[in-house]
Scaffold this active site. Structure first.
Site, PDB file in Angstrom:
ATOM      1  N   SER A 158       0.610   7.645  -4.102  1.00  0.00           N
ATOM      2  CA  SER A 158       0.215   6.321  -4.596  1.00  0.00           C
ATOM      3  C   SER A 158      -0.359   5.436  -3.502  1.00  0.00           C
ATOM      4  CB  SER A 158       1.432   5.636  -5.213  1.00  0.00           C
ATOM      5  OG  SER A 158       1.189   4.272  -5.474  1.00  0.00           O
ATOM      6  N   GLU A 198       0.375   2.517  -3.207  1.00  0.00           N
ATOM      7  CA  GLU A 198       1.479   1.648  -2.787  1.00  0.00           C
ATOM      8  C   GLU A 198       2.073   2.119  -1.458  1.00  0.00           C
ATOM      9  OE1 GLU A 198       3.027  -1.136  -4.079  1.00  0.00           O
ATOM     10  OE2 GLU A 198       1.483  -1.370  -5.606  1.00  0.00           O
ATOM     11  N   TYR A 230       9.533   1.633  -4.194  1.00  0.00           N
ATOM     12  CA  TYR A 230       8.695   2.655  -4.820  1.00  0.00           C
ATOM     13  C   TYR A 230       7.740   3.264  -3.796  1.00  0.00           C
ATOM     14  CZ  TYR A 230       4.870   4.610  -7.634  1.00  0.00           C
ATOM     15  OH  TYR A 230       3.899   5.423  -8.146  1.00  0.00           O
TER      16      TYR A 230
END
Length: 321
Positions: A124, A126, A148
């Site tokens: 991801s 992120e 996360y």
């Protein structure tokens, strides 16, 4: 000979689009699902007769071992995760166990029982968090700002370790935000398109949102699952950034969504501090040059088209309801 693919997270947005793609390509598709009294199969209901669901859980090693032994897949797409960033702050331990350690459990099952399978690990944007450079590429240093993101970095690095240590075919897809009408209502993009549609029909009067200045590189999920598949068709495993190379703010998304239903967003959108995160990621934009050059991949749906697709789908859904 028919290829077989195992998709963890098949009931999610990405899993459903990927399952459709693989079916079109003639795969035997297996989907890992947790045992629930009322399983959430709404996204794959239309293809249930064409796929095989197998029970397992990323937090239970023995169940994963049993599934791998039963399916013996040629390709594995690990998409399952606790994937809502906001929830990861409330449930950091669960997020680490499912999103991070869960990926390693999948790798362990394959190492022991199906070592020749090609593995796609869903990474991801992120993981970059608050990046030191714009745009981000495969060599950009990770700086995650959420539980996360931290869990995804662990899964990413372990995937590379299994590739280098055990000679397994593991590829990481560092996907930037990708949306569709199947996106969950707790994600900001879907919250916006559903909210605009509800206000259009007079079902609600306001839409409460957090930071409108946050910028993301948004693409269409149908395009992004093709990149996942392409990664596992290469001679050698590798890691790729999958993005559009364009960044747009939440405000731009809101403006386009309300414009699509003929409304002035400023009359209906309210800023609510409770939707601000403890340490938010303000600006992410990916450099998909490697995916374009090596995989021959590029997005087909642009930002404006994506917003229109999502708004129209929500308008039609609410009309039918």
């Amino acid at each position: 000979m028919t290829k077989s693919a195992l998709i963890t997270g098949i009931t999610g947005q990405d899993g459903s689009y990927l399952a459709e793609l693989l079916l079109e390509k003639g795969y035997a598709v297996y989907g890992l699902v947790r045992h629930l009294s009322t399983p959430n199969i709404s996204r794959i209901e239309h293809i249930l007769d064409k796929i095989t669901l197998v029970e397992g859980d990323l937090t239970d090693q023995s169940s994963l071992d049993a599934v791998v032994l039963e399916v013996k897949p040629d390709e594995v797409y690990n998409l399952a995760a606790q994937s809502f960033v906001g929830t990861s702050w409330n449930q950091p331990i669960l997020t680490g166990d499912v999103t991070g350690v869960g990926a390693v459990r999948v790798l362990e099952s394959l190492r022991h029982f199906c070592k020749d399978a090609k593995i796609y690990q869903a990474s991801s944007s992120e993981m970059f968090g608050k990046p030191k450079e714009m745009p981000q590429n495969e060599n950009t240093k990770f700086n995650p700002r959420t539980p996360y993101g931290c869990a995804k970095v662990y899964a990413y690095l372990m995937s590379i370790n299994y590739r280098e240590t055990y000679g397994m075919y593991t590829s990481n897809g560092i996907l930037y935000n990708h949306e569709s009408p199947r996106r969950g209502l707790d994600y900001v993009t879907r919250k916006v398109t559903d909210g605009a549609a509800r206000i259009y029909y007079g079902m609600t009067k306001e839409l409460h949102l957090g930071d409108l200045n946050a910028k993301r590189d948004w693409g269409y999920t149908g395009d992004y699952v093709e990149a996942m598949w392409l990664m596992l068709q290469q001679d050698k495993p590798d890691d790729y950034v999958v993005a559009t190379g364009e960044a747009h703010s939440v405000r731009e998304f809101v403006e386009l969504a309300f414009f699509e239903v003929g409304l002035d967003w400023k009359k209906y959108v309210k800023i609510d501090k409770k939707f601000f995160r403890p340490a938010d990621v303000e600006y992410l934009i990916g450099d998909p040059s490697k995916a374009r050059q090596v995989l021959g991949w590029k997005p087909k749906v642009n930002f404006e088209e994506l917003v229109k697709i999502m708004v129209r789908a929500d308008v039609e859904r609410l009309e039918s309801e």
